[in-house]
Design a protein around this motif. Structure first.
Motif, short mmCIF file in Angstrom:
data_model
loop_
_atom_site.label_atom_id
_atom_site.label_comp_id
_atom_site.label_asym_id
_atom_site.label_seq_id
_atom_site.Cartn_x
_atom_site.Cartn_y
_atom_site.Cartn_z
N ILE A 1 34.58 34.46 33.90
CA ILE A 1 35.24 34.67 32.61
C ILE A 1 36.52 33.83 32.57
O ILE A 1 36.94 33.27 33.59
CB ILE A 1 35.60 36.16 32.38
CG1 ILE A 1 36.61 36.64 33.45
CG2 ILE A 1 34.34 37.01 32.38
CD1 ILE A 1 37.09 38.06 33.23
N GLN A 2 37.12 33.74 31.39
CA GLN A 2 38.37 33.00 31.25
C GLN A 2 39.55 33.84 31.76
O GLN A 2 39.54 35.06 31.65
CB GLN A 2 38.61 32.63 29.78
CG GLN A 2 37.55 31.70 29.21
CD GLN A 2 37.55 30.34 29.88
OE1 GLN A 2 38.59 29.79 30.22
NE2 GLN A 2 36.36 29.79 30.08
N LYS A 3 40.55 33.15 32.27
CA LYS A 3 41.73 33.83 32.79
C LYS A 3 42.40 34.68 31.71
O LYS A 3 42.85 35.80 31.98
CB LYS A 3 42.71 32.81 33.36
CG LYS A 3 44.00 33.40 33.91
CD LYS A 3 44.93 32.30 34.40
CE LYS A 3 46.28 32.85 34.83
NZ LYS A 3 47.19 31.76 35.28
N PHE A 4 42.49 34.15 30.48
CA PHE A 4 43.17 34.90 29.41
C PHE A 4 42.40 36.17 29.05
O PHE A 4 43.00 37.17 28.65
CB PHE A 4 43.39 34.02 28.18
CG PHE A 4 42.17 33.76 27.36
CD1 PHE A 4 41.76 34.67 26.39
CD2 PHE A 4 41.44 32.60 27.53
CE1 PHE A 4 40.63 34.43 25.62
CE2 PHE A 4 40.31 32.36 26.76
CZ PHE A 4 39.89 33.28 25.81
N SER A 5 41.06 36.14 29.22
CA SER A 5 40.26 37.34 28.95
C SER A 5 40.56 38.43 29.97
O SER A 5 40.66 39.62 29.62
CB SER A 5 38.77 37.00 28.98
OG SER A 5 38.43 36.08 27.98
N LEU A 6 40.73 38.02 31.21
CA LEU A 6 41.09 38.97 32.26
C LEU A 6 42.46 39.58 31.99
O LEU A 6 42.64 40.80 32.05
CB LEU A 6 41.10 38.27 33.63
CG LEU A 6 41.70 39.05 34.79
CD1 LEU A 6 40.88 40.30 35.10
CD2 LEU A 6 41.82 38.16 36.04
N GLN A 7 43.43 38.72 31.68
CA GLN A 7 44.79 39.20 31.44
C GLN A 7 44.85 40.12 30.24
O GLN A 7 45.54 41.14 30.25
CB GLN A 7 45.75 38.01 31.25
CG GLN A 7 47.21 38.41 31.20
CD GLN A 7 47.67 39.09 32.48
OE1 GLN A 7 47.45 38.59 33.58
NE2 GLN A 7 48.29 40.26 32.35
#
Length: 222
Positions: A188-194
Motif C-alpha cells: 500500500i502507499q505510505k500516506f494510506s498507512l499514515q
C-alpha cells in the motif's frame, strides 16, 4: 568451523535438536563455503534460478516481489540462521519469484543442493526439519496472500498492530520499521498507512506518538 558459523547454524531451524558438536561433525561433508555480500548488494533477481542452499551467518536480507508497473510488495526479511528459498532448492522450476537484496553487509554459508541432500541423508532430524521448513513456507505464503488480497487497508493495519503487540508481549510498543517499510509489506502507499493510523488514533483505538504506539481499545481493533 568458525564459532560465529556454528552459532548461526544453531539458530537455523534446519538443525533444530542438534548440538554444536553434532553440527560440526556433519557439515564438512557438504563442502560448504562462506560467501560475503556488501550492503545493498543484489543477492538474486526475480526470474533467476535458485542455484544454492544458502544459510545466513550474519547480516540481513529483504525479499520483494515487483509487478510490471513497478509496484512492489515486501515479502519478508531474513536474518541470521535463515535458510534462503528452501522451496526452490529442489524445485523443477527454480526461477525465483522475488528479488532479494542485502540490508547490511551479509555472510552466507553456501552449499550445493547436492550438499544439502547429503546433509539430510546423514541425519533423520535434519531431513524432518527441512520438511517442516517447507510446511512453514506454505503457511507463510497462505497468510501473505490473504493479507495482500483479501483485507482492506484498515484490516491490514489492525492485524499488523495486533501482531506487533503479541511479539512485544505488551499493548504499548515501539515500531522497529519505518512507515515506508511497513507500507511496502502491505503493498500500500505510505500516506494510506499514515491516514489509517491517524484515523485509529482519532477514534481512540490507539495512542500514536511517532513510532511508539499504545493499543487502547483492543476489542475494537480486533
Amino acid at each position: 568451523m568458525e564459532t560465529k558459523v556454528t552459532k548461526a547454524l544453531l539458530q537455523c531451524p534446519l538443525f533444530e535438536g542438534l548440538t554444536a558438536d553434532e553440527i560440526e561433525q556433519v557439515m564438512p561433508a557438504t563442502n560448504y563455503r562462506l560467501v560475503r555480500f556488501d550492503k545493498h548488494d543484489v543477492y538474486v533477481l526475480a526470474g533467476s534460478p535458485c542455484r544454492y542452499a544458502d544459510i545466513i551467518v550474519e547480516g540481513e536480507m529483504t525479499a520483494r516481489m515487483v509487478g510490471p508497473s513497478g509496484k512492489f510488495a515486501q515479502m519478508g526479511t531474513r536474518t541470521k540462521g535463515n535458510l534462503l528459498a528452501p522451496a526452490f532448492i529442489f524445485s523443477k522450476d527454480k526461477r525465483m519469484p522475488v528479488s532479494i537484496e542485502t540490508n547490511t553487509a551479509t555472510t552466507v554459508l553456501r552449499m550445493s543442493p547436492e550438499g544439502l541432500l547429503q546433509l539430510m541423508k546423514s541425519d533423520d532430524r535434519i531431513h524432518l526439519n527441512f520438511i517442516r521448513q517447507l510446511s512453514a513456507v506454505g503457511q507463510f505464503l497462505a497468510k501473505k496472500v490473504r493479507m495482500l488480497t483479501l483485507h482492506t487497508v484498515r484490516e491490514k493495519v489492525a492485524i499488523f498492530l495486533l501482531e506487533e503487540a503479541k511479539k512485544c508481549g505488551s499493548d504499548s510498543f515501539t515500531l522497529k520499521k519505518s512507515r515506508q517499510e511497513i507500507a511496502d509489506s502491505f503493498a500500500i502507499q505510505k500516506f494510506s498507512l499514515q491516514r489509517c493510523l491517524n484515523e485509529l488514533a482519532a477514534e481512540g483505538v490507539i495512542l500514536l506518538n511517532g513510532k511508539h504506539i499504545t493499543i487502547v481499545d483492543r476489542q475494537k481493533l480486533k
